[in-house]
Design an enzyme around this catalytic site. Structure first.
Site, short mmCIF file in Angstrom:
data_model
loop_
_atom_site.label_atom_id
_atom_site.label_comp_id
_atom_site.label_asym_id
_atom_site.label_seq_id
_atom_site.Cartn_x
_atom_site.Cartn_y
_atom_site.Cartn_z
N ASP A 23 112.47 33.89 38.56
CA ASP A 23 112.12 32.96 37.50
C ASP A 23 111.25 31.89 38.16
O ASP A 23 111.75 31.05 38.90
CB ASP A 23 113.41 32.37 36.91
CG ASP A 23 113.14 31.26 35.89
OD1 ASP A 23 111.96 30.98 35.62
OD2 ASP A 23 114.11 30.67 35.39
N LYS A 86 102.76 25.38 37.41
CA LYS A 86 102.78 26.43 36.39
C LYS A 86 101.95 26.05 35.17
O LYS A 86 101.39 26.91 34.49
CB LYS A 86 104.24 26.68 35.98
CG LYS A 86 104.44 27.85 35.03
CD LYS A 86 105.92 28.11 34.85
CE LYS A 86 106.23 29.18 33.82
NZ LYS A 86 107.68 29.38 33.71
N GLU A 186 110.07 35.52 29.61
CA GLU A 186 111.33 34.80 29.87
C GLU A 186 112.37 35.07 28.78
O GLU A 186 113.53 35.35 29.11
CB GLU A 186 111.06 33.30 30.03
CG GLU A 186 110.34 33.00 31.35
CD GLU A 186 109.68 31.63 31.39
OE1 GLU A 186 109.91 30.82 30.47
OE2 GLU A 186 108.92 31.37 32.34
N ASP A 210 114.60 27.70 24.31
CA ASP A 210 114.50 27.31 25.72
C ASP A 210 114.07 25.85 25.86
O ASP A 210 112.91 25.51 25.62
CB ASP A 210 113.49 28.26 26.41
CG ASP A 210 113.37 28.00 27.91
OD1 ASP A 210 113.85 26.95 28.39
OD2 ASP A 210 112.78 28.85 28.60
#
Ligand code: AMP
Length: 617
Positions: A23, A86, A186, A210
């Protein structure tokens, strides 16, 4: 079509080695694997913890530290400490224009369509290189903890990541010395961790909510025949637990009648309050009252006050859920399972509001920081062929792509993609008045097409003469269930079209496929390094071309001094184009850009500004 696993050391086919799930998060990253008991487990390298903060710090001597060790430098040396990389992966200057102030380090903002770079001291880094440093750290920790080389991985990305962001993630893995078997969404990984989607008979519609430290997203997914289809995503890339912390700090400032400016000017106090606020928030996930101090400032908070402080933010996430459902053409009642991901879903109000909205209990039993990595571990295990009960669809064993400038391979269908599949990308011309475009199709994993296998080549003819960068050529790859690849090129403005059909697997034995994969891994580092040099050179050449054309067209509007100074900059860029030093090339590009920007902005006409955009073949 076969799925081939190879031993890095011997090149032989291998079934038993460990494939890890990674992850790669905005704030934290972690690795999971399937333990000998067949259970997913996160890797906790002795004494270092499970979560590796996604932070990279460069010391003045150029050495690098990653993770917890890099964290203190966020405050003490922000310009050499990279966080949230990211957010920059696969993004162009244009994409991040609205939030470039968020970064405390230097993101080269050029307002063009090329991918961003980050300047640390005199060196230039791509987000791919920086992410690869985080992945390398994770790989090393996994190897240390498992006492075995780790060379293959599944890496997760948000469901909303586009093709370029996914490719950048793959490249980062490759640069870290990892063979990235698959990029997994994800929310898909999180569902797998709860066992949802593991049974191929199962048909379900699920929501994955999330809420992390700085980002929020919700995905609505349909699971059928073991395939996860993303029906809709929604969210806010600047909403998360950090906002809860800020709400608490604001509350304490008000309660204690502190001067807001004084608090923010006092870095130590501001930092101490931030840490206290996060501590209070976490404590209130399991208790009703928090009562502490920072120096002599009382920092008290009850659960109910906290709930009222964060309610507007939580409601914002519920609106996003509503919008995602609307986009999917569904209502809350159609959702059969709700999966919670991200540290901030531990907040009781969040759970309560999400459960209320979907009208059902949410899945929150697995640690929300680990659930994605654990699911990636399961996916890795499936790819390793260890779960015979699970349907593994046919995959394409080698990547398929086309040649772009500098002889580089631009992958359109990555290896290990399920078939049938289709994918496409848009290209443009590199020279003014270009009426033909040669499309060369290749198969293989190497970054330079000359190292790959050529499948076909054709000319797209009859593109109307336009300035470079204006034509829009869509190249679409369609790989059907029989492994037949159809490549179509279509120029959107004129409708000119050309098509070719090839059979990529034709004439290739398993051993040849294996050899091609083996070569790609042993040469990965050199390949990526070489590709970065070629990309820098190509960008430099485009820049020289554009700048020269610009001067020629606008002679009368630019002063003689400006012309001669620009020529000097162009010449100095030309001198380094073949140096093989990408940092130096970027530096010269940057200097030419900086120098010409004021008058370029003044004068650049539409056509030339367009010519600087887009990828050229
Ligand atoms: P992530 O980005 O998924 O790692 O989530 C990190 C966020 O979760 C941060 O804002 C943390 O403060 C928050 N968090 C961690 N533990 C808790 C907790 N027990 N209660 C509420 N928020 C938490």
């Amino acid at each position: 079509m076969a799925k081939v696993s190879i031993n890095i050391a011997t090149g032989s086919i291998q079934k038993e080695d460990i494939i890890v799930g990674i992850d790669l998060g905005t704030t934290n990253s972690l690795v999971a694997f399937i333990n000998p008991e067949g259970k997913p487990q996160v890797i906790n390298d002795t004494g270092k913890g499970v979560l590796v903060p996604s932070i990279v710090h460069f010391h003045p001597d150029g050495s690098v530290v990653v993770g917890n060790e890099a964290k203190p430098y966020l405050v003490s040396d922000p310009s050499n400490t990279i966080f949230s990389v990211k957010r920059l992966l696969g993004r162009s200057y244009h994409d991040i224009e609205n939030y470039k102030d968020f970064f405390s380090y230097k993101v080269i903002d050029d307002n063009t369509e090329s991918l961003v770079k980050i300047k640390v001291g005199e060196r230039f880094f791509t987000p791919i290189e920086l992410s690869s440093l985080i992945l390398k750290e994770l790989k090393e920790r996994a190897e240390h903890a498992l006492k075995t080389p780790v060379n293959r991985a599944v890496i997760t990305v948000p469901a909303y990541f586009n093709d370029s962001q996914r490719q950048a993630t793959r490249d980062a893995g490759k640069l870290a010395g990892l063979d990235v078997l698959r990029i997994v969404n994800e929310p898909t990984a999180a569902s797998l961790a709860y066992g949802i989607g593991l049974n191929p008979e199962e048909e379900k519609t699920i929501a994955v909510y999330d809420l992390g430290g700085g980002t929020f997203d919700v995905s609505i997914m349909r699971i059928q025949n073991g395939i996860f289809e993303v029906l809709a995503t929604n969210g806010n890339t600047f909403l998360g637990g950090d906002d809860f912390d800020r709400a608490i700090i604001d509350h304490w400032i008000e309660q204690n009648q502190l001067n807001r400016e004084e608090v923010s000017a006092n870095k130590e106090l501001a930092q101490a309050l931030r840490l206290k606020a996060e501590e209070a928030k976490k404590a209130l996930s399991s208790q009703n009252i928090y009562n502490e101090k920072v120096g002599d400032i009382p920092c008290a908070l009850t659960r109910s006050t906290f709930d009222s402080l964060i309610l507007p933010k939580v409601e914002e996430t519920i609106v996003a859920c509503q919008n995602a459902l609307k986009d999917a053409g569904l209502s809350a009642a159609d959702i059969q399972e709700v999966v919670m991901v991200g540290g901030s879903t531990r907040t009781p109000l969040v759970k309560q509001k999400v459960a209320e909205f979907f009208g059902k209990e949410v899945h929150d039993q697995i640690n929300p920081d680990e659930v994605v990595a654990l699911g990636a571990g399961i996916q890795a295990d499936i790819l390793a062929g260890n779960r015979k009960d699970i349907l593994l669809l046919d995959v394409t064993p080698l990547s398929l792509g086309i040649e772009t400038m500098g002889g580089l391979m631009d992958v359109i269908i990555p290896r290990n993609s399920k078939v049938p599949t289709k994918a496409g990308r848009q290209y443009t011309t590199s020279v003014d008045g270009q009426v033909n475009m040669k499309i060369s199709i290749y198969q293989g994993e190497r970054d330079l097409v000359k190292e790959n296998r050529k499948l076909a080549e054709f000319d797209l003819k009859g593109i109307p003469a336009m300035p470079a960068g204006l034509p829009k050529v869509n190249i679409n790859f369609l790989l059907n269930a029989d492994g037949i690849l159809t490549v179509q090129a279509l120029e959107l403005r004129s409708g000119v079209k050309q098509e070719v059909e090839v059979k990529p697997a034709y004439g290739l034995t398993d051993q040849e496929v294996e050899q091609m994969l083996f070569d790609s891994i042993t040469h990965a580092k050199d390949d990526v390094a070489q590709r970065m040099i070629i990309e820098a050179r190509t960008e430099g050449e485009q820049m020289v071309y554009t700048a020269e054309r610009f001067l020629e067209k606008n002679k009368e509007y630019v002063s003689t001094q400006e012309i001669s100074d620009t020529i000097k900059h162009i010449e100095s860029l030309k001198e380094v184009l073949n140096s093989g030093d990408k940092d130096l090339i970027h530096k010269k590009i940057d200097e030419l850009n900086e120098f010409t920007r004021p008058f370029a902005e003044r004068l650049m006409d539409q056509a030339i500004s367009q010519a600087m955009k887009g990828k050229a073949i």
